[in-house]
Design a protein around this motif. Structure first.
Motif, PDB file in Angstrom:
ATOM      1  N   PHE A 103      45.271  44.106  28.739  1.00 23.25           N
ATOM      2  CA  PHE A 103      44.326  43.889  27.641  1.00 23.25           C
ATOM      3  C   PHE A 103      44.400  42.442  27.151  1.00 23.25           C
ATOM      4  O   PHE A 103      43.376  41.859  26.773  1.00 23.25           O
ATOM      5  CB  PHE A 103      44.626  44.852  26.494  1.00 23.25           C
ATOM      6  N   SER A 104      45.595  41.843  27.171  1.00 26.18           N
ATOM      7  CA  SER A 104      45.733  40.436  26.794  1.00 26.18           C
ATOM      8  C   SER A 104      44.929  39.554  27.737  1.00 26.18           C
ATOM      9  O   SER A 104      44.231  38.623  27.301  1.00 26.18           O
ATOM     10  CB  SER A 104      47.205  40.014  26.825  1.00 26.18           C
ATOM     11  N   ARG A 105      45.009  39.847  29.034  1.00 31.38           N
ATOM     12  CA  ARG A 105      44.259  39.064  30.023  1.00 31.38           C
ATOM     13  C   ARG A 105      42.756  39.218  29.795  1.00 31.38           C
ATOM     14  O   ARG A 105      41.996  38.245  29.849  1.00 31.38           O
ATOM     15  CB  ARG A 105      44.634  39.517  31.434  1.00 31.38           C
ATOM     16  N   MET A 106      42.339  40.435  29.530  1.00 30.16           N
ATOM     17  CA  MET A 106      40.918  40.683  29.287  1.00 30.16           C
ATOM     18  C   MET A 106      40.445  39.944  28.026  1.00 30.16           C
ATOM     19  O   MET A 106      39.365  39.335  28.014  1.00 30.16           O
ATOM     20  CB  MET A 106      40.692  42.190  29.125  1.00 30.16           C
ATOM     21  N   LEU A 107      41.254  39.970  26.978  1.00 31.74           N
ATOM     22  CA  LEU A 107      40.897  39.292  25.741  1.00 31.74           C
ATOM     23  C   LEU A 107      40.895  37.774  25.934  1.00 31.74           C
ATOM     24  O   LEU A 107      40.020  37.070  25.401  1.00 31.74           O
ATOM     25  CB  LEU A 107      41.893  39.689  24.646  1.00 31.74           C
ATOM     26  N   ASP A 108      41.856  37.252  26.703  1.00 29.94           N
ATOM     27  CA  ASP A 108      41.884  35.821  27.012  1.00 29.94           C
ATOM     28  C   ASP A 108      40.588  35.393  27.696  1.00 29.94           C
ATOM     29  O   ASP A 108      40.024  34.337  27.397  1.00 29.94           O
ATOM     30  CB  ASP A 108      43.075  35.490  27.911  1.00 29.94           C
ATOM     31  N   ASN A 109      40.119  36.211  28.656  1.00 29.14           N
ATOM     32  CA  ASN A 109      38.876  35.877  29.380  1.00 29.14           C
ATOM     33  C   ASN A 109      37.683  35.871  28.430  1.00 29.14           C
ATOM     34  O   ASN A 109      36.806  35.001  28.529  1.00 29.14           O
ATOM     35  CB  ASN A 109      38.642  36.874  30.519  1.00 29.14           C
ATOM     36  N   GLN A 110      37.641  36.845  27.524  1.00 29.90           N
ATOM     37  CA  GLN A 110      36.538  36.902  26.565  1.00 29.90           C
ATOM     38  C   GLN A 110      36.553  35.672  25.655  1.00 29.90           C
ATOM     39  O   GLN A 110      35.507  35.067  25.396  1.00 29.90           O
ATOM     40  CB  GLN A 110      36.649  38.179  25.723  1.00 29.90           C
ATOM     41  N   ILE A 111      37.738  35.302  25.175  1.00 34.79           N
ATOM     42  CA  ILE A 111      37.846  34.149  24.278  1.00 34.79           C
ATOM     43  C   ILE A 111      37.501  32.857  25.013  1.00 34.79           C
ATOM     44  O   ILE A 111      36.815  31.986  24.470  1.00 34.79           O
ATOM     45  CB  ILE A 111      39.262  34.083  23.669  1.00 34.79           C
ATOM     46  N   GLU A 112      37.954  32.748  26.253  1.00 29.33           N
ATOM     47  CA  GLU A 112      37.640  31.545  27.033  1.00 29.33           C
ATOM     48  C   GLU A 112      36.141  31.399  27.237  1.00 29.33           C
ATOM     49  O   GLU A 112      35.586  30.295  27.153  1.00 29.33           O
ATOM     50  CB  GLU A 112      38.359  31.605  28.380  1.00 29.33           C
ATOM     51  N   GLY A 162      24.850  36.770  26.508  1.00 33.39           N
ATOM     52  CA  GLY A 162      25.882  36.842  27.539  1.00 33.39           C
ATOM     53  C   GLY A 162      27.175  36.148  27.174  1.00 33.39           C
ATOM     54  O   GLY A 162      28.179  36.276  27.898  1.00 33.39           O
ATOM     55  N   TYR A 163      27.193  35.405  26.065  1.00 34.77           N
ATOM     56  CA  TYR A 163      28.374  34.623  25.697  1.00 34.77           C
ATOM     57  C   TYR A 163      29.143  35.223  24.513  1.00 34.77           C
ATOM     58  O   TYR A 163      30.165  34.680  24.109  1.00 34.77           O
ATOM     59  CB  TYR A 163      27.964  33.178  25.360  1.00 34.77           C
ATOM     60  N   TYR A 164      28.632  36.318  23.962  1.00 32.13           N
ATOM     61  CA  TYR A 164      29.351  36.992  22.876  1.00 32.13           C
ATOM     62  C   TYR A 164      30.471  37.863  23.443  1.00 32.13           C
ATOM     63  O   TYR A 164      30.449  38.242  24.622  1.00 32.13           O
ATOM     64  CB  TYR A 164      28.399  37.881  22.072  1.00 32.13           C
ATOM     65  N   ILE A 165      31.435  38.173  22.599  1.00 28.74           N
ATOM     66  CA  ILE A 165      32.488  39.101  22.988  1.00 28.74           C
ATOM     67  C   ILE A 165      31.856  40.448  23.347  1.00 28.74           C
ATOM     68  O   ILE A 165      30.967  40.936  22.646  1.00 28.74           O
ATOM     69  CB  ILE A 165      33.524  39.274  21.854  1.00 28.74           C
ATOM     70  N   ASN A 166      32.283  41.015  24.451  1.00 33.03           N
ATOM     71  CA  ASN A 166      31.744  42.310  24.892  1.00 33.03           C
ATOM     72  C   ASN A 166      32.520  43.409  24.177  1.00 33.03           C
ATOM     73  O   ASN A 166      33.410  44.047  24.736  1.00 33.03           O
ATOM     74  CB  ASN A 166      31.863  42.454  26.404  1.00 33.03           C
ATOM     75  N   TYR A 167      32.148  43.636  22.931  1.00 35.22           N
ATOM     76  CA  TYR A 167      32.878  44.579  22.079  1.00 35.22           C
ATOM     77  C   TYR A 167      32.808  46.001  22.626  1.00 35.22           C
ATOM     78  O   TYR A 167      33.801  46.733  22.646  1.00 35.22           O
ATOM     79  CB  TYR A 167      32.301  44.511  20.662  1.00 35.22           C
ATOM     80  N   LYS A 168      31.637  46.380  23.103  1.00 38.86           N
ATOM     81  CA  LYS A 168      31.452  47.743  23.600  1.00 38.86           C
ATOM     82  C   LYS A 168      32.337  48.004  24.824  1.00 38.86           C
ATOM     83  O   LYS A 168      32.990  49.053  24.940  1.00 38.86           O
ATOM     84  CB  LYS A 168      29.977  47.961  23.952  1.00 38.86           C
ATOM     85  N   LEU A 169      32.388  47.039  25.732  1.00 39.33           N
ATOM     86  CA  LEU A 169      33.218  47.182  26.930  1.00 39.33           C
ATOM     87  C   LEU A 169      34.693  47.282  26.569  1.00 39.33           C
ATOM     88  O   LEU A 169      35.427  48.128  27.101  1.00 39.33           O
ATOM     89  CB  LEU A 169      32.978  45.991  27.864  1.00 39.33           C
ATOM     90  N   MET A 170      35.141  46.418  25.663  1.00 40.22           N
ATOM     91  CA  MET A 170      36.556  46.407  25.301  1.00 40.22           C
ATOM     92  C   MET A 170      36.930  47.681  24.547  1.00 40.22           C
ATOM     93  O   MET A 170      38.025  48.215  24.720  1.00 40.22           O
ATOM     94  CB  MET A 170      36.867  45.171  24.470  1.00 40.22           C
ATOM     95  N   LYS A 171      36.025  48.183  23.735  1.00 38.10           N
ATOM     96  CA  LYS A 171      36.275  49.433  23.026  1.00 38.10           C
ATOM     97  C   LYS A 171      36.426  50.593  24.017  1.00 38.10           C
ATOM     98  O   LYS A 171      37.300  51.453  23.883  1.00 38.10           O
ATOM     99  CB  LYS A 171      35.117  49.684  22.057  1.00 38.10           C
ATOM    100  N   LYS A 172      35.577  50.583  25.033  1.00 35.19           N
ATOM    101  CA  LYS A 172      35.653  51.622  26.059  1.00 35.19           C
ATOM    102  C   LYS A 172      36.959  51.508  26.844  1.00 35.19           C
ATOM    103  O   LYS A 172      37.593  52.509  27.194  1.00 35.19           O
ATOM    104  CB  LYS A 172      34.457  51.494  26.994  1.00 35.19           C
TER     105      LYS A 172
END
Length: 698
Positions: free
Chosen positions: A51-60, A18-28
């Motif tokens: 997309f920046s906001r989404m990536l920030d949340n994933q990195i956080e 649950g703590y890894y980057i959700n690559y599949k979701l972001m690709k979709k």
């Protein structure tokens, strides 16, 4: 081949999923953005922000989990430290052994955490590349520029793992205290000469180096070979089947590399005199030297293809062709024919088996020693480059046997012919052909059927902003039920099947780095190939003086790589060293121009040294970056990244040598400035291009 997304999921630690980057979701989400832009629901600016906001949340999410796990590890180390202190008061050898195992257990958990960070770092790079593929090269530049250099950068936490170093240090120090010196408690800080040999610590150091791209001399040197590694790491190190590895065969490949580089540069000090003795102009030496590179443009391709089936046969063919080529080169004097001379050099170029040497290391050397083998490949090249002119400087004699002339012009050919004859015998006796496993035969079976969706990576810069209706429909179908299948098509690591398809995989940053490689090879070839003509015209140098100068330049390669690999690359980012090296190359070129005042030996030697050393540093850093940003599909097969870089460098050498000969017809008095001018223009263009793609080199 397994899709990147699937491989990423397979290598995740189950309890941390649950703590890894959700690559599949972001690709979709990237595909959805394309549809929304087409429908007018979003504009480009909104997409970048969302997309920046989404990536920030994933990195956080990644960073907070990383900090939490670091705290847990630190707490465990603190408790073990209390036991450690107690043992110092009352040593108990049995408890010391238990404590050492407990520290190793913490080290294993730290290693898991480092692989967690590394998988996320790879996923981040992948999704940034994918976004840029779909919408143009803007987002990565913007995101890295705004996030990486911010004082509260969470992106730096992922790529630089701030704080982990303290945990690594604590484990290393305590294991060093306890390892094989039970009760002595010698500190690694007090006794740095005492090596800490522990597999856990070694694995941790390797993971840290991969994550931060920090390096040492051996690793930095190995990067010159551009032998690409597996993209995704694994806590359990993967090995090439040891049955395919044969030490003597590896040694023969390195010997081939060394002899070929000697063969390339042994004629440089005497090529101008040889041309004059055959009735041609001194500057025809450019064509004589460059003829080998012309043939190498073609030989690199067929040798790379041949090595898919065999390593022994292409090496035998290479040795025979080089033997014949050097005999023709030597006999040209007695035939009094410049054409025989050029034919001999063409034959030498047709025998260039560097693609085979590189492929053997990539395919047949176990992973645990591949870095050392790659460093050996580069060292053999550097040593050959230095030995070639040095040997030529020693061949100062003149005699005739049975009508065959042996002098400083012909002896390089005879010496190399003898060397290749000895090598050919050694090769026939000692080389062991490895078994050729069907690594690449699976790919054509997959490629025979027409894929449901065009491969994203094959579109390169021609990728339109929006998908066509047909592509859109296929994308939607893939979203519904065939996500993994679509990923397998998009992220497949099947080798490319042509130069054209390989070229389509090149992103703007990769193209810039190939331009840099072209530039540095062009500059070095101009410096080396015209050295005998320039020094003879301006300073009256003899063949021996030119040979000493060129040999000294070649001998700087390894010391410079020691300094850069051991120190500079650990203090600065690769992209910073890259840009600084380009600027130094430019300064060296400018310093070499002959303007108004009398041209002096110090000016020529110092500016030449700056050019050569800077270009050597630039080559290592550039290829290190290239191996990280180049598509993984270019790591294997005939048309691999090594072949592309070799072709770029070889074409640069061909153009440089042709430039020397063409400009030479205008007179030796203008040769220096008119050959340096295109070098300066190409160098300035590469610096400008680097600045434009600087933030993509992350």
């Amino acid at each position: 081949m397994v899709a990147f997304g699937k491989k990423l999921k397979e290598r995740q630690i189950q309890e941390w999923q649950g703590y890894y980057i959700n690559y599949k979701l972001m690709k979709k989400r990237v595909r959805q953005y394309a549809q929304q832009i087409e429908n007018g629901a979003l504009d480009r600016r909104q997409v970048l922000k969302d997309f920046s906001r989404m990536l920030d949340n994933q990195i956080e999410k990644i960073v907070l989990f990383l900090l939490e796990q670091q705290g847990i590890l630190a707490s465990r180390i603190a408790k073990l430290g209390e036991q450690h202190n107690a043992l110092q008061q009352q040593p108990d050898f049995a408890l010391i052994s238990e404590l050492r195992e407990a520290y190793r257990a913490v080290g294993q958990d730290l290693l898991k955490l480092l692989f967690f960070v590394e998988l996320n770092a790879i996923g981040l790079r992948k999704i940034l590349k994918k976004f840029d593929k779909r919408f143009g090269y803007q987002f990565t530049d913007y995101y890295v520029k705004t996030r990486a250099n911010h004082p509260y950068s969470q992106l730096q936490q992922v790529f630089k793992h701030v704080g982990v170093g303290a945990v690594v240090g604590a484990i290393s120090r305590n294991l060093g205290d306890l390892q094989d010196r039970q009760g002595s408690y010698l500190s690694i800080y007090d006794q740095p000469s005492l090596p800490l040999q522990d597999p856990v610590v070694d694995a941790i150091k390797a993971a840290v180096d991969r994550l931060t791209h920090s390096t040492n001399f051996l690793n930095f040197l190995a990067q010159h070979a551009l032998i690409m590694q597996e993209e995704l790491p694994s806590p359990a190190e993967e090995y090439v089947d040891d049955q395919r590895y044969h030490f003597m065969s590896l040694l023969l490949n390195l010997a081939n590399t060394f002899l070929y580089m000697v063969n390339t540069y042994i004629i440089v000090p005497t090529a101008d005199n040889y041309s004059l003795s055959l009735g041609a102009a001194a500057t025809v030496c450019g064509i004589v030297i460059g003829a080998m590179a012309v043939a190498q443009v073609f030989s690199s391709v067929y040798f790379s293809a041949w090595s898919n089936k065999s390593y022994f046969r292409p090496l035998i063919f290479s040795s025979i062709v080089l033997l014949l080529g050097n005999i023709l080169y030597a006999l040209a004097y007695d035939f009094n024919s410049i054409w025989v001379l050029l034919l001999g050099r063409l034959f030498c170029g047709l025998g260039s088996a560097r693609a085979v040497n590189r492929r053997y290391i990539s395919d047949c050397v176990p992973l645990r020693i591949r870095m050392q083998a790659s460093a050996g490949f580069v060292s053999a090249s550097a040593l050959g480059m230095a030995c070639g002119p040095a040997i030529a400087g020693l061949l100062q004699t003149n005699f005739t046997i049975y009508g065959i002339t042996f002098n400083e012009d012909t002896l390089p050919g005879w010496v190399m012919a003898l060397a290749w004859l000895v090598y050919l015998v050694w090769l026939g006796i000692s080389f062991k052909e490895p078994s050729h496993e069907p690594k690449e035969t699976q790919a054509p079976q997959e490629s025979n059927s027409e894929p449901a969706e065009p491969d994203e990576l094959e579109k390169g810069l021609n990728q339109p902003l929006l998908l066509s209706s047909k592509d859109k429909q296929e994308d939607e179908d893939g979203d519904e039920e065939c996500e993994e299948s679509e990923e397998a098509l998009e992220e497949s690591r099947r080798p490319t099947t042509s130069i054209r398809s390989a070229y389509r995989l090149l992103t703007p940053s990769v193209k810039v780095q190939l331009l840099i490689y072209f530039m540095l090879k062009f500059v070095m070839e101009i410096l080396l190939s015209e050295s005998s003509v320039i020094t003879s015209y301006y300073f009256g140098w003899s063949t021996s003086s030119v040979a000493i100068f060129l040999a000294c330049l070649g001998l700087t390669v390894l010391p410079v790589n020691i300094i850069v690999g051991s120190y500079i690359s650990n203090m600065f980012e690769d992209r910073q060293i890259l840009l600084a090296s380009e600027i130094l190359v430019c300064i060296g070129i400018i310093g070499s121009f002959h303007v108004f005042i009398r041209y002096s030996v110090p000016q020529y030697v110092i500016s030449g040294l700056i050019m050569f050393v800077s270009a050597e540093v630039l080559e290592g850093v550039n290829l290190a970056l290239l191996s990280r940003v180049m598509s993984s599909r270019l790591s294997r097969g005939t048309y691999n990244g090594g072949l592309l870089s070799t072709e770029a460098g070889t074409i640069a050498r061909v153009i440089a040598d042709a430039t020397i000969t063409l400009v030479g017809y205008l007179g030796e008095n203008v040769l220096l400035n008119l050959t340096l001018l295109p070098s300066l223009i190409i160098c300035i263009c590469s610096i400008i291009a680097t600045c434009f793609t600087y933030n993509s080199l992350y």
